[in-house]
Design a protein around this motif. Structure first.
Motif, PDB file in Angstrom:
ATOM      1  N   SER A 117      51.474  -1.111  -6.206  1.00  0.00           N
ATOM      2  CA  SER A 117      50.323   0.080  -6.900  1.00  0.00           C
ATOM      3  C   SER A 117      48.924  -0.422  -6.817  1.00  0.00           C
ATOM      4  O   SER A 117      48.133   0.425  -6.235  1.00  0.00           O
ATOM      5  N   SER A 118      48.612  -1.599  -7.009  1.00  0.00           N
ATOM      6  CA  SER A 118      47.167  -2.193  -6.625  1.00  0.00           C
ATOM      7  C   SER A 118      47.178  -1.945  -5.241  1.00  0.00           C
ATOM      8  O   SER A 118      46.057  -1.912  -4.777  1.00  0.00           O
ATOM      9  N   LEU A 169      45.960   1.395  -4.291  1.00  0.00           N
ATOM     10  CA  LEU A 169      44.526   1.604  -4.643  1.00  0.00           C
ATOM     11  C   LEU A 169      43.659   1.079  -3.684  1.00  0.00           C
ATOM     12  O   LEU A 169      42.597   1.826  -3.324  1.00  0.00           O
ATOM     13  N   ASN A 170      43.801  -0.242  -3.399  1.00  0.00           N
ATOM     14  CA  ASN A 170      42.996  -0.785  -2.604  1.00  0.00           C
ATOM     15  C   ASN A 170      42.796  -0.373  -1.176  1.00  0.00           C
ATOM     16  O   ASN A 170      41.935  -0.050  -0.506  1.00  0.00           O
ATOM     17  N   LYS A 193      41.039   2.560  -1.218  1.00  0.00           N
ATOM     18  CA  LYS A 193      39.620   2.125  -1.676  1.00  0.00           C
ATOM     19  C   LYS A 193      39.081   3.052  -2.872  1.00  0.00           C
ATOM     20  O   LYS A 193      38.194   3.705  -3.202  1.00  0.00           O
ATOM     21  N   ILE A 194      40.231   2.989  -3.787  1.00  0.00           N
ATOM     22  CA  ILE A 194      39.980   3.774  -4.975  1.00  0.00           C
ATOM     23  C   ILE A 194      39.694   2.554  -6.235  1.00  0.00           C
ATOM     24  O   ILE A 194      40.568   1.584  -6.223  1.00  0.00           O
ATOM     25  N   LYS A 195      38.471   2.489  -6.806  1.00  0.00           N
ATOM     26  CA  LYS A 195      38.085   1.524  -7.328  1.00  0.00           C
ATOM     27  C   LYS A 195      38.496   1.755  -8.817  1.00  0.00           C
ATOM     28  O   LYS A 195      38.781   0.684  -9.799  1.00  0.00           O
ATOM     29  N   ASN A 196      38.598   2.946  -9.436  1.00  0.00           N
ATOM     30  CA  ASN A 196      38.912   3.121 -10.810  1.00  0.00           C
ATOM     31  C   ASN A 196      40.213   2.819 -11.098  1.00  0.00           C
ATOM     32  O   ASN A 196      41.198   2.984 -10.618  1.00  0.00           O
ATOM     33  N   ASP A 197      40.428   1.621 -12.086  1.00  0.00           N
ATOM     34  CA  ASP A 197      41.813   1.341 -12.554  1.00  0.00           C
ATOM     35  C   ASP A 197      42.378   2.048 -13.726  1.00  0.00           C
ATOM     36  O   ASP A 197      43.426   1.801 -14.218  1.00  0.00           O
ATOM     37  N   LEU A 218      43.652   5.646 -13.843  1.00  0.00           N
ATOM     38  CA  LEU A 218      43.855   7.107 -13.414  1.00  0.00           C
ATOM     39  C   LEU A 218      45.084   7.655 -13.885  1.00  0.00           C
ATOM     40  O   LEU A 218      46.114   6.936 -14.486  1.00  0.00           O
ATOM     41  N   ILE A 277      48.107   4.712 -14.267  1.00  0.00           N
ATOM     42  CA  ILE A 277      47.511   3.361 -13.862  1.00  0.00           C
ATOM     43  C   ILE A 277      46.382   3.043 -14.898  1.00  0.00           C
ATOM     44  O   ILE A 277      45.638   3.726 -14.787  1.00  0.00           O
ATOM     45  N   ILE A 283      51.233   0.348 -13.906  1.00  0.00           N
ATOM     46  CA  ILE A 283      51.620   1.539 -13.687  1.00  0.00           C
ATOM     47  C   ILE A 283      52.736   2.048 -14.439  1.00  0.00           C
ATOM     48  O   ILE A 283      53.801   1.243 -14.781  1.00  0.00           O
TER      49      ILE A 283
END
Length: 99
Positions: free
Chosen positions: A61-62, A65-66, A69-73, A75, A87, A92
């Protein structure tokens, strides 16, 4: 011989100072303990495998997100099913029964 009740009072009642009955009781205890120990060992191995898989899923899942390019942890992902994917703090999980 039934060894379900392993309380001291039941053991005294069953064995009743009879060495042969005591021997049979001990044999049954040893047999069942062997089975229980084997089951525990197998379940411990399975538990370790599941924990490894859980870590892999969290890592995946990390990675998603990486990659996106999703910075918000923190979601919440809406799904077409009867749950949402959350998340939060690197973990998750699924929340059900949400409005």
């Amino acid at each position: 011989m039934n060894i379900e009740d392993l309380s001291f009072s039941n053991i005294v009642n069953v064995v009743d100072n009879d060495v042969d009955v005591g021997r049979e009781f001990l044999i049954q205890v040893a047999k069942e303990k062997e089975i229980v120990s084997k089951n525990i060992s197998e379940l411990e191995i399975k538990l370790q495998s599941l924990k490894t898989r859980e870590r892999q899923l969290k890592s995946a899942s990390s990675s998603v997100l990486n990659h996106l390019k999703i910075k918000n942890d923190n979601l919440i992902l809406l799904t077409k099913e009867d749950f949402v994917v959350v998340i939060k703090n690197g973990d998750i999980f699924i929340e059900r029964n949400v409005m």
